[in-house]
Design a protein around this motif. Structure first.
Motif, PDB file in Angstrom:
ATOM      1  N   SER A  28       0.813  -1.222   0.000  1.00 30.23           N
ATOM      2  CA  SER A  28       0.000   0.000   0.000  1.00 30.23           C
ATOM      3  C   SER A  28       0.841   1.266   0.000  1.00 30.23           C
ATOM      4  O   SER A  28       0.805   2.028  -0.940  1.00 30.23           O
ATOM      5  N   ILE A  29       1.600   1.495   1.034  1.00 29.56           N
ATOM      6  CA  ILE A  29       2.361   2.734   1.127  1.00 29.56           C
ATOM      7  C   ILE A  29       3.393   2.818   0.016  1.00 29.56           C
ATOM      8  O   ILE A  29       3.708   3.890  -0.479  1.00 29.56           O
ATOM      9  N   GLY A  30       3.889   1.673  -0.408  1.00 31.30           N
ATOM     10  CA  GLY A  30       4.897   1.632  -1.457  1.00 31.30           C
ATOM     11  C   GLY A  30       4.438   2.227  -2.773  1.00 31.30           C
ATOM     12  O   GLY A  30       5.257   2.528  -3.633  1.00 31.30           O
ATOM     13  N   TYR A  31       3.152   2.417  -2.946  1.00 35.44           N
ATOM     14  CA  TYR A  31       2.672   3.024  -4.179  1.00 35.44           C
ATOM     15  C   TYR A  31       3.049   4.504  -4.269  1.00 35.44           C
ATOM     16  O   TYR A  31       3.072   5.069  -5.343  1.00 35.44           O
ATOM     17  N   PHE A  32       3.320   5.110  -3.128  1.00 34.65           N
ATOM     18  CA  PHE A  32       3.725   6.510  -3.180  1.00 34.65           C
ATOM     19  C   PHE A  32       4.972   6.792  -2.360  1.00 34.65           C
ATOM     20  O   PHE A  32       5.532   7.884  -2.434  1.00 34.65           O
ATOM     21  N   TRP A  33       5.443   5.833  -1.564  1.00 31.29           N
ATOM     22  CA  TRP A  33       6.668   6.013  -0.792  1.00 31.29           C
ATOM     23  C   TRP A  33       7.280   4.641  -0.555  1.00 31.29           C
ATOM     24  O   TRP A  33       6.715   3.838   0.175  1.00 31.29           O
ATOM     25  N   SER A  34       8.417   4.381  -1.172  1.00 31.66           N
ATOM     26  CA  SER A  34       9.010   3.058  -1.046  1.00 31.66           C
ATOM     27  C   SER A  34      10.174   3.066  -0.074  1.00 31.66           C
ATOM     28  O   SER A  34      10.791   4.101   0.173  1.00 31.66           O
ATOM     29  N   ALA A  35      10.441   1.906   0.479  1.00 34.28           N
ATOM     30  CA  ALA A  35      11.565   1.732   1.396  1.00 34.28           C
ATOM     31  C   ALA A  35      11.964   0.270   1.403  1.00 34.28           C
ATOM     32  O   ALA A  35      11.116  -0.613   1.262  1.00 34.28           O
ATOM     33  N   THR A  36      13.249   0.025   1.570  1.00 34.05           N
ATOM     34  CA  THR A  36      13.729  -1.343   1.644  1.00 34.05           C
ATOM     35  C   THR A  36      13.540  -1.878   3.062  1.00 34.05           C
ATOM     36  O   THR A  36      13.353  -1.114   4.013  1.00 34.05           O
ATOM     37  N   HIS A  37      13.658  -3.183   3.179  1.00 30.75           N
ATOM     38  CA  HIS A  37      13.576  -3.858   4.470  1.00 30.75           C
ATOM     39  C   HIS A  37      14.613  -3.255   5.432  1.00 30.75           C
ATOM     40  O   HIS A  37      14.299  -2.946   6.587  1.00 30.75           O
ATOM     41  N   HIS A 118       8.204   1.681 -20.901  1.00 28.58           N
ATOM     42  CA  HIS A 118       7.645   2.540 -19.846  1.00 28.58           C
ATOM     43  C   HIS A 118       6.119   2.570 -19.936  1.00 28.58           C
ATOM     44  O   HIS A 118       5.439   2.531 -18.911  1.00 28.58           O
ATOM     45  N   LEU A 119       5.592   2.645 -21.149  1.00 28.96           N
ATOM     46  CA  LEU A 119       4.138   2.657 -21.318  1.00 28.96           C
ATOM     47  C   LEU A 119       3.530   1.374 -20.755  1.00 28.96           C
ATOM     48  O   LEU A 119       2.530   1.426 -20.023  1.00 28.96           O
ATOM     49  N   GLU A 120       4.132   0.227 -21.054  1.00 25.78           N
ATOM     50  CA  GLU A 120       3.618  -1.038 -20.515  1.00 25.78           C
ATOM     51  C   GLU A 120       3.648  -1.045 -18.989  1.00 25.78           C
ATOM     52  O   GLU A 120       2.689  -1.477 -18.349  1.00 25.78           O
ATOM     53  N   LEU A 121       4.735  -0.562 -18.401  1.00 29.27           N
ATOM     54  CA  LEU A 121       4.847  -0.523 -16.939  1.00 29.27           C
ATOM     55  C   LEU A 121       3.782   0.377 -16.321  1.00 29.27           C
ATOM     56  O   LEU A 121       3.148   0.016 -15.325  1.00 29.27           O
ATOM     57  N   HIS A 122       3.580   1.552 -16.909  1.00 29.45           N
ATOM     58  CA  HIS A 122       2.573   2.480 -16.379  1.00 29.45           C
ATOM     59  C   HIS A 122       1.160   1.940 -16.593  1.00 29.45           C
ATOM     60  O   HIS A 122       0.293   2.135 -15.734  1.00 29.45           O
ATOM     61  N   GLU A 123       0.921   1.269 -17.711  1.00 29.39           N
ATOM     62  CA  GLU A 123      -0.406   0.673 -17.925  1.00 29.39           C
ATOM     63  C   GLU A 123      -0.688  -0.416 -16.885  1.00 29.39           C
ATOM     64  O   GLU A 123      -1.801  -0.501 -16.367  1.00 29.39           O
ATOM     65  N   ARG A 124       0.324  -1.234 -16.575  1.00 24.42           N
ATOM     66  CA  ARG A 124       0.146  -2.267 -15.550  1.00 24.42           C
ATOM     67  C   ARG A 124      -0.134  -1.656 -14.183  1.00 24.42           C
ATOM     68  O   ARG A 124      -0.998  -2.125 -13.447  1.00 24.42           O
ATOM     69  N   GLN A 125       0.625  -0.594 -13.843  1.00 20.91           N
ATOM     70  CA  GLN A 125       0.433   0.052 -12.544  1.00 20.91           C
ATOM     71  C   GLN A 125      -0.954   0.675 -12.461  1.00 20.91           C
ATOM     72  O   GLN A 125      -1.627   0.575 -11.438  1.00 20.91           O
ATOM     73  N   GLU A 145     -11.448   8.453   7.151  1.00 21.67           N
ATOM     74  CA  GLU A 145     -10.233   7.689   6.862  1.00 21.67           C
ATOM     75  C   GLU A 145     -10.271   7.100   5.466  1.00 21.67           C
ATOM     76  O   GLU A 145      -9.281   7.163   4.730  1.00 21.67           O
ATOM     77  N   ASP A 146     -11.410   6.514   5.083  1.00 24.37           N
ATOM     78  CA  ASP A 146     -11.529   5.930   3.747  1.00 24.37           C
ATOM     79  C   ASP A 146     -11.388   6.991   2.665  1.00 24.37           C
ATOM     80  O   ASP A 146     -10.732   6.763   1.647  1.00 24.37           O
ATOM     81  N   ARG A 147     -12.003   8.125   2.867  1.00 18.15           N
ATOM     82  CA  ARG A 147     -11.938   9.188   1.853  1.00 18.15           C
ATOM     83  C   ARG A 147     -10.518   9.700   1.678  1.00 18.15           C
ATOM     84  O   ARG A 147     -10.076   9.952   0.549  1.00 18.15           O
ATOM     85  N   LEU A 148      -9.772   9.839   2.787  1.00 16.08           N
ATOM     86  CA  LEU A 148      -8.389  10.304   2.677  1.00 16.08           C
ATOM     87  C   LEU A 148      -7.508   9.251   2.004  1.00 16.08           C
ATOM     88  O   LEU A 148      -6.666   9.583   1.154  1.00 16.08           O
ATOM     89  N   ARG A 149      -7.682   7.989   2.359  1.00 16.12           N
ATOM     90  CA  ARG A 149      -6.908   6.928   1.701  1.00 16.12           C
ATOM     91  C   ARG A 149      -7.244   6.842   0.219  1.00 16.12           C
ATOM     92  O   ARG A 149      -6.380   6.629  -0.622  1.00 16.12           O
ATOM     93  N   HIS A 150      -8.519   7.012  -0.101  1.00 16.17           N
ATOM     94  CA  HIS A 150      -8.941   6.981  -1.503  1.00 16.17           C
ATOM     95  C   HIS A 150      -8.345   8.168  -2.253  1.00 16.17           C
ATOM     96  O   HIS A 150      -7.971   8.039  -3.424  1.00 16.17           O
ATOM     97  N   LEU A 151      -8.244   9.288  -1.602  1.00 23.00           N
ATOM     98  CA  LEU A 151      -7.639  10.470  -2.226  1.00 23.00           C
ATOM     99  C   LEU A 151      -6.189  10.190  -2.630  1.00 23.00           C
ATOM    100  O   LEU A 151      -5.748  10.564  -3.726  1.00 23.00           O
ATOM    101  N   VAL A 152      -5.452   9.498  -1.764  1.00 23.17           N
ATOM    102  CA  VAL A 152      -4.071   9.132  -2.087  1.00 23.17           C
ATOM    103  C   VAL A 152      -4.045   8.185  -3.286  1.00 23.17           C
ATOM    104  O   VAL A 152      -3.256   8.359  -4.215  1.00 23.17           O
ATOM    105  N   LEU A 153      -4.927   7.200  -3.281  1.00 27.95           N
ATOM    106  CA  LEU A 153      -5.000   6.268  -4.403  1.00 27.95           C
ATOM    107  C   LEU A 153      -5.379   6.993  -5.692  1.00 27.95           C
ATOM    108  O   LEU A 153      -4.825   6.717  -6.756  1.00 27.95           O
ATOM    109  N   ARG A 154      -6.306   7.936  -5.592  1.00 31.31           N
ATOM    110  CA  ARG A 154      -6.704   8.709  -6.789  1.00 31.31           C
ATOM    111  C   ARG A 154      -5.506   9.479  -7.352  1.00 31.31           C
ATOM    112  O   ARG A 154      -5.377   9.618  -8.566  1.00 31.31           O
TER     113      ARG A 154
END
Length: 190
Positions: A28-37, A118-125, A145-154
């Motif tokens: 979930s968070i990795g869609y907008f902020w990634s981090a390694t183990h 790149h187009l294929e990668l973005h289409e998959r995402q 909470e749902d509306r704010l999480r949905h806003l991030v997904l949007r």
């Protein structure tokens, strides 16, 4: 956004071990902020040392047992302070855009194929984000909470939509190109 604040957010949503946090970042968070183990574990240690989180007491102490963490009041206060603070947008830096600029002076060899990739990668995402939206945000889930999480997904959906449209346009422009322009003659030394 900083990694400590992403971890505080995730732990406030649900106390977790480092491994669980890594999995949640990937899902979930990795869609907008990634981090390694390793980054997550290093940051957990810093947050604990700073008194912002604590390891939950274990029912059965055992060596090597995973620790779960929870946010302390100081951590919640830090996250609230950070959330309320003003922050300027970060400039967008993308190597693909720089490579296109460089192609204007050295030629376009290899770029069209990479634009297609790149187009294929973005289409998959984009497809994955839309699946998440259908699964996790059905009509009627409109709590704060749902509306704010949905806003991030949007935001993710809109960014992927932008990139897919832009890449299609870039590929159409590439189709119009007649190939690299001849090299410019070197200027005589003065």
């Amino acid at each position: 956004m900083s990694l400590p604040h992403a971890i505080l957010t995730a732990l406030l949503e649900k106390p977790s071990s480092g491994l669980e946090l890594t999995r949640r970042f990937d899902r979930s968070i990795g869609y907008f902020w990634s981090a390694t183990h390793q980054q997550i574990y290093r940051e957990l240690g810093k947050l604990e040392a700073d008194g912002l989180i604590r390891a939950l007491p274990s029912e059965q102490p055992a060596r090597g047992q995973k620790k779960s963490y929870e946010v302390l009041p100081a951590g919640r206060a830090e996250l609230a302070r950070w959330t309320a603070a003003s922050q300027d947008p970060k400039p967008h830096r993308d190597p693909l855009l720089l490579r296109l600029r460089a192609a204007a002076v050295v030629g376009t060899a290899g770029l069209e194929a990479d634009l297609r990739r790149h187009l294929e990668l973005h289409e998959r995402q984009l497809a994955e984000y839309r699946e998440i939206e259908q699964r996790d945000f059905p009509p009627g889930r409109d709590g704060t909470e749902d509306r704010l999480r949905h806003l991030v997904l949007r935001a993710g959906i809109d960014l992927e939509t932008f990139w897919t449209q832009w890449l299609r346009g870039a590929l159409a422009d590439f189709a119009d190109l007649s190939g690299p322009e001849p090299a410019r003659p070197a200027r005589p030394a003065t």
